[in-house]
Design an enzyme around this catalytic site. Structure first.
Site, PDB file in Angstrom:
ATOM      1  N   GLU C  60     -19.230  57.082  30.912  1.00 61.49           N
ATOM      2  CA  GLU C  60     -19.661  57.304  32.301  1.00 61.49           C
ATOM      3  C   GLU C  60     -21.058  57.901  32.389  1.00 61.49           C
ATOM      4  O   GLU C  60     -21.830  57.585  33.289  1.00 61.49           O
ATOM      5  CB  GLU C  60     -18.662  58.196  33.040  1.00 61.49           C
ATOM      6  CG  GLU C  60     -17.405  57.476  33.508  1.00 61.49           C
ATOM      7  CD  GLU C  60     -16.421  57.192  32.378  1.00 61.49           C
ATOM      8  OE1 GLU C  60     -16.636  57.709  31.258  1.00 61.49           O
ATOM      9  OE2 GLU C  60     -15.454  56.443  32.604  1.00 61.49           O
ATOM     10  N   GLN C  82     -14.423  53.713  37.173  1.00 61.22           N
ATOM     11  CA  GLN C  82     -13.154  52.981  37.283  1.00 61.22           C
ATOM     12  C   GLN C  82     -12.182  53.701  38.230  1.00 61.22           C
ATOM     13  O   GLN C  82     -11.537  53.057  39.057  1.00 61.22           O
ATOM     14  CB  GLN C  82     -12.539  52.807  35.905  1.00 61.22           C
ATOM     15  CG  GLN C  82     -11.423  51.807  35.890  1.00 61.22           C
ATOM     16  CD  GLN C  82     -11.202  51.274  34.491  1.00 61.22           C
ATOM     17  OE1 GLN C  82     -10.470  51.868  33.708  1.00 61.22           O
ATOM     18  NE2 GLN C  82     -11.839  50.164  34.174  1.00 61.22           N
ATOM     19  N   PHE C  83     -12.081  54.985  38.080  1.00 64.14           N
ATOM     20  CA  PHE C  83     -11.516  55.864  39.103  1.00 64.14           C
ATOM     21  C   PHE C  83     -12.572  56.922  39.335  1.00 64.14           C
ATOM     22  O   PHE C  83     -13.248  57.341  38.393  1.00 64.14           O
ATOM     23  CB  PHE C  83     -10.202  56.511  38.633  1.00 64.14           C
ATOM     24  CG  PHE C  83      -9.029  55.575  38.691  1.00 64.14           C
ATOM     25  CD1 PHE C  83      -8.151  55.591  39.764  1.00 64.14           C
ATOM     26  CD2 PHE C  83      -8.809  54.667  37.668  1.00 64.14           C
ATOM     27  CE1 PHE C  83      -7.074  54.712  39.821  1.00 64.14           C
ATOM     28  CE2 PHE C  83      -7.745  53.789  37.716  1.00 64.14           C
ATOM     29  CZ  PHE C  83      -6.863  53.808  38.799  1.00 64.14           C
ATOM     30  N   PHE C  86     -13.361  60.020  37.127  1.00 61.90           N
ATOM     31  CA  PHE C  86     -14.145  60.026  35.889  1.00 61.90           C
ATOM     32  C   PHE C  86     -15.612  60.337  36.128  1.00 61.90           C
ATOM     33  O   PHE C  86     -16.394  60.464  35.194  1.00 61.90           O
ATOM     34  CB  PHE C  86     -13.969  58.704  35.134  1.00 61.90           C
ATOM     35  CG  PHE C  86     -12.513  58.399  34.881  1.00 61.90           C
ATOM     36  CD1 PHE C  86     -11.650  59.391  34.436  1.00 61.90           C
ATOM     37  CD2 PHE C  86     -11.985  57.137  35.112  1.00 61.90           C
ATOM     38  CE1 PHE C  86     -10.301  59.137  34.232  1.00 61.90           C
ATOM     39  CE2 PHE C  86     -10.641  56.868  34.904  1.00 61.90           C
ATOM     40  CZ  PHE C  86      -9.791  57.873  34.463  1.00 61.90           C
ATOM     41  N   HIS C 127      -6.045  60.527  38.905  1.00 63.09           N
ATOM     42  CA  HIS C 127      -6.320  59.245  39.546  1.00 63.09           C
ATOM     43  C   HIS C 127      -6.218  59.379  41.061  1.00 63.09           C
ATOM     44  O   HIS C 127      -5.917  58.417  41.759  1.00 63.09           O
ATOM     45  CB  HIS C 127      -5.349  58.162  39.054  1.00 63.09           C
ATOM     46  CG  HIS C 127      -5.569  57.752  37.629  1.00 63.09           C
ATOM     47  ND1 HIS C 127      -5.218  58.532  36.569  1.00 63.09           N
ATOM     48  CD2 HIS C 127      -6.128  56.628  37.088  1.00 63.09           C
ATOM     49  CE1 HIS C 127      -5.521  57.916  35.433  1.00 63.09           C
ATOM     50  NE2 HIS C 127      -6.081  56.761  35.719  1.00 63.09           N
TER      51      HIS C 127
END
Ligand SMILES: Cc1ncc(C[n+]2csc(CCOP(=O)(O)OP(=O)(O)O)c2C)c(N)n1
Ligand SMILES: Cc1ncc(C[n+]2csc(CCOP(=O)(O)OP(=O)(O)O)c2C)c(N)n1
Ligand SMILES: [Mg+2]
Ligand SMILES: [Mg+2]
Lengths: 325, 353, 325, 353
Positions: C60, C82-83, C86, C127
């Site tokens: 990231e 991605q979520f 992160f 998440h």
């Protein structure tokens, strides 16, 4: 009696805890041979050896991650950030591993992460930051910011003994400028308690860190020049906040001014305004106001930094406005 | 439940421990060890099958499901070397990844509590606070995985630092996938462990995919173990579908770490025989790869091996399987009976109370 | 007419900008072959090729760092997390490199960092996060959080065209639950503008993201059951805040309730309380109140998560209390 | 000031550019190049001397001072290969570190503006917003360093990504110290560049210390370049006090990158002939090390080399030095006359206006 500086008070506090408790150790960049960039750990390598005073690679995330691992196995690590600005590199470990661990599966992470914060020494955007709100907004952490040598020592001890992760923000401007006589005997300053530094009935100034001194000066001037008696509260602990003291000051004076060196938007003044609104709105005789740094990075050049930092004049102006409300 | 838990712990500890506290690691597994390995590979596969193919499809699992089908040899072969059951001052410490179900089982976590975890029940390892493999329990010497890949590497190094400070011969086990090696924390953790010569064994399952991303887009090296030389520590690659190869490589690295010679990076090449998670059909993986790796299934290979050693026969295998299945019937029934946490429990346990 | 979902609106917005401007590209984990974990980038690899739709390693910080470098050379990168949880791994690059660069030496960093945020889908602590305040508190960034498909598209376009770094928070609970008819022609929703979703004189509910729908439902119930007319403001942009609209609603109603899914302490409700106190205190007929998630990680199990999240009932309770004040 | 700036830019561009747009890198420096290198090594040393030994001690520098004394050969030898002066579509892009003063000078930043930067004046490169080597200017193709070590690695990779997208043969230059290689971002950046085969040259000055920390506590490998193999890219170590060795190694890596063959990691071994910063007396460094490395001073070595090639003699050197000194007298005087920024400028420029 000998006066102890703020920085020496931190050093003493760590030293005494390391003597008292074998589980306490310190790790960070240049904390060993060099004794730390600001000499907070001076002499510790010689006294405690290189397994308890650990010079690490330049790896803030590993420093905090390793501290977490050690804490899980029963140790009491103190992780030094050479400047607190570099805590950004360990942000993930702090907010996602350390902060959430106890909640998730019951295993506490008693670590202390400490380092020099704050401006006023022309450090520029990367050696002057006030990162408190990133952590105040993270459930599971505690955040303290002492303003006096007494508190510096009492809070570092409380932080080391705490069962949860504590972010300990030392204000580098105060390191050698602040001194006082300290008790000989062991003491702690409980996390979560504010201190009323000056009593007053007309308005309350809530602040912490280096701003405390500007607030106190402003309060003296207010008293001298306008007969306005300002109560000055040193928050000391930013998470958890001492709501009783905050609400007490709000109820007593009806007028609250929050002062912080941190930038404005999303600073702790907002949180305090919300708490006061929720809990004691009917006591308010004026809006909760704030004096803060503006929403910019911390600039380097003296005239810019001076403009950036809150000071006595800015506090006076807001306090007078509030008093006259 | 406590009885169950005690039973599971006892079972996990029962089979001959690999090393005695302070003693040397045994590198050649005895017959009991071989059977234990087979048992746990099969138990893992069966339990994950229930979760992924039954309970998830029945809507009984709360969140996502990540399984290690096809990779069981790695967790099992490695976990054989985790010293356990002798108390905090002797037992090793473990940071499993999200595909290491076998490690939990072998550390003595009862399967039913794992199921309760997946189903968000109060008796799951995290009491409903977290899901799937995000669970830990220090009594089982297990540190819970956090989603953020790579975060556990410095943490495992910190555990090893503590062991080194205490001067014991305990070891910190750290599991991860090849994708996690791209994270900065992975690097910082390996470097820290290498510089400090810490007793940690880094165990990489290279299942060749990270979600949809092939390992060739994750790194330019041929082998994950090529990364070891950047840290001045030994690196080794072995067949991750051969539980004995895993057992051997991990055993040597653990013995080395116990002797105070520092960390090692082990890579076990395998294949993820599923999608990334239960909702992913792995359409991006060439079918032929599944076929190829199906032929290298670690359980079937190990069964053949044990058959050729005359340690098991078809009947014994059948008995083992039906024993597992009937245990799991019980386990599932138990888990389904478990209560959800009370809503207000949301608020407790953020801090020491 | 065809209805467009929230997630499809984001996809369309990115797609159209990539068609319009060669400088726009996207990078992140699994955005190419897979089309993104939530399919936001589906089909883009085929259309735009692998130099403009880049599957990256799990890095990231490098994703954001590379985006910064590309932006400095004139590109318009979109970095997908991605979520959004992160994003903590890229915190340093975002807050120290991207946010401060223009201020320091005049070179702007026009990047967009986007990803699925928020709870309600049993994602658990990692998440489901709402990281907005970490960035709202960082001068130099912008932060937006659309609640409707129209805004999702209009704001992603505005973010891509913006000259400064924008954090774009898409609420995963809304991805497929929210749909509406979108204009055929190109449009943007300017960053920094809130939207009044419902007019009312008795009190104002300020909110954003998935909470908007709970607020609207609560407002309907208030009107139906108690004749209380609540104004509902969708903030949309969290940094900068649309102060005019916020203060307008406060002046009009005298009673403000802020609702956010983010945790309480240090959440944006505090900032709004402070602004309202400072600017329109004299119009207040009651305290600024807040309905928020409690100060815990986001729990996984349905009863816990339901307890955690604000909802219509909790909003109703606070709104009734405020209305009766 | 503009005139000065133009003059400096012209001077930096004047000496034969190392490669022509699209052409091959020239690996053997001509006489003019050799003299240019000597000039910039000397100018750098002299300017840093003024800053560290004069202005800082006179209290005229606002914040900290980090110099590259003894390391000039690295910045100079490398910067010779930075293509410049031919416009955005041809020029390379550079991320210098905090000890690369020569890179700024060679990219055409006028010394007086660097001084104004150090002194917090309005005409410093950051107009007083940041200090010392934290400065950049895209017109000079320079990206400003941020304190956070390692952050510039992914950024430099992102620059290279852009160059690759555009299909040019431009290169991204990325400088750092050995200590920075411990940061997670360093790893993520190298890995990203390697996987994407980006035209970036990673240039490490291994001056053996990171603040007080010796390189042996920073990494367990012998050479920083050993880390390259973990990324599947070439690594090379050369003498950082020999400007021609630097010139050669960088030249080859740059040519390779221009040909689209991807990144390389170069390590130049040198020594930090000062404390970490002007306030650090380096008491932790054994005196003998300073003596040993004093004998390997890169400027003196290069002078001998040029003397033996009969390119310079004592008189020429003296002239070069006095030219530099009198230029610096002017430069210092100019900088001291510069105004501080207006306080209110604090508020502007956070966003595009
Ligand atoms: C820092 C971070 N980024 C992204 C993700 C999302 N994610 C979860 S698992 C996964 C792939 C992991 O691949 P690998 O490490 O090879 O493990 P495997 O799943 O193959 O066992 C990704 C990208 C994450 N969990 N953490
Ligand atoms: C992330 C981070 N941590 C700590 C520091 C403080 N710091 C500044 S320079 C330095 C040493 C750098 O060593 P090296 O990378 O070898 O460069 P050198 O100074 O030797 O050229 C340190 C620790 C920093 N700037 N950034
Ligand atoms: Mg994998
Ligand atoms: Mg160095």
């Amino acid at each position: 009696m000998a006066l102890t500086t703020y920085v020496e008070a931190i050093r003493q506090g760590i030293w005494e805890e390391m003597e008292r408790d074998q589980r306490v150790f310190i790790l960070g960049e240049d904390v060993g041979v060099y004794g730390g960039a600001f000499k907070v750990t001076e002499g510790m390598l010689e006294r405690f050896g290189d397994l308890r005073v650990i010079d690490t690679p330049i790896s803030e995330s590993a420093i905090v991650g390793a501290a977490i691992g050690a804490a899980l196995l029963g140790m009491r690590p103190i992780a030094e950030m050479q400047f607190i600005d570099f805590i950004s590199c360990a942000f993930d470990q702090i907010t996602n591993f350390a902060a959430k661990n106890r909640y998730r599966w019951g295993a506490g992470v008693p670590i202390v992460i400490r380092g020099p914060s704050g401006g006023g020494v022309h450090g520029g955007p990367y050696h002057s930051q006030n990162p408190e709100m990133y952590f105040v907004h993270t459930p599971g952490l505690k955040v303290v910011a002492p303003a006096t040598a007494y508190d510096a020592k009492g809070l570092i001890k409380a932080a080391i003994r705490d069962e949860d992760p504590v972010i300990y923000l030392e204000h580098k401007y105060l390191y050698r400028r602040i001194k006082e006589e300290l008790p000989k005997e062991d003491y702690v300053v409980p996390i979560g308690t504010a201190a009323v530094r000056r009593e007053g009935r007309d308005l309350a100034i809530l602040t912490y860190g280096a701003m405390l001194y500007h607030a106190l000066e402003a309060a003296e001037t207010l008293a001298r020049e306008g007969g306005i008696q300002a109560e000055v509260v040193d928050l000391r602990s930013l998470l958890p906040l001492d709501k009783d003291t905050i609400l007490g000051a709000a109820k007593k004076t009806g007028k609250v001014l929050v002062v912080h060196e941190d930038t404005r938007t999303g600073g702790i003044a907002g949180e305090i305004a919300a708490i006061i609104n929720e809990e004691v709105f009917e006591y308010l005789d004026g809006p909760v106001l704030r004096v803060t740094a503006p929403d910019t990075p911390v600039p380097y050049s003296p005239p810019l930094e001076e403009f950036f930092l809150p000071n006595k004049e800015k506090i006076l102006k807001a306090a007078r406005q509030l008093a006259a409300y | 439940m406590l009885t169950r838990e005690r039973r599971a712990t006892a079972r996990a500890a029962a089979a001959s421990p690999v090393g005695r506290p302070g003693g040397e690691a045994v590198l050649v597994p005895g017959d009991a060890d071989l059977l234990k390995m087979l048992h746990f590979m099969k138990l893992t596969r069966a339990l994950e099958y229930r979760i992924e193919r039954k309970l998830y499809r029945q809507g009984k699992i709360v969140g996502g499901v990540y399984v290690g089908r096809g990779q069981e040899a790695i967790s099992v072969g490695a976990a054989m070397h985790i010293r356990r059951g002798s108390g905090e001052e002797h037992d090793d410490i473990v940071s499993p990844s999200h595909r290491d179900m076998a490690v939990f089982l072998m550390q003595g976590v009862p399967p039913e509590r794992i199921l309760a975890q997946y189903m968000g029940r109060k008796t799951g390892l995290t009491r409903g606070r977290d899901g799937n493999m995000h669970m830990g329990d220090l009594r089982h010497r297990l540190i819970a995985f956090v989603s953020h890949l790579g975060d556990s590497i410095p943490v495992a190094a910190g555990c090893a630092l503590t062991l080194r400070m205490r001067g014991t011969d305990q070891v910190s086990f750290c599991f991860f996938g090849e994708g996690a090696t791209s994270r900065g924390d992975w690097h910082e953790g390996l470097n820290f462990a290498a510089v400090m010569r810490l007793p940690v064994v880094f165990i990489c399952n290279n299942n060749q995919y990270a979600y949809s991303t092939h390992v060739s887009r994750q790194m330019r090296v041929e082998r994950v173990s090529d990364r070891a030389s950047g840290y001045g520590i030994p690196g080794e690659t072995a067949d991750g579908n051969d539980v004995l190869a895993v057992y051997d490589a991990v055993g040597r690295a653990v013995a080395r770490a116990r002797r105070g010679e520092g960390p090692a990076l082990l890579e076990f090449v395998t294949f993820r025989m599923t999608g990334h998670s239960a909702h992913d059909d792995a359409g991006y993986v060439p079918k032929t790869l599944f076929e190829e790796w199906e032929r290298k299934d670690p359980i079937r290979l190990f069964e053949s091996e044990l058959k050729s050693r005359r340690l098991v026969d078809a009947l014994a295998l059948k008995e083992m399987e039906s024993g597992i299945e009937s245990e799991l019937d019980e386990v599932v029934a138990w888990a389904e009976r478990q209560p959800y946490p009370e809503p207000e429990e949301c608020l407790t346990g953020v801090y020491h109370e």
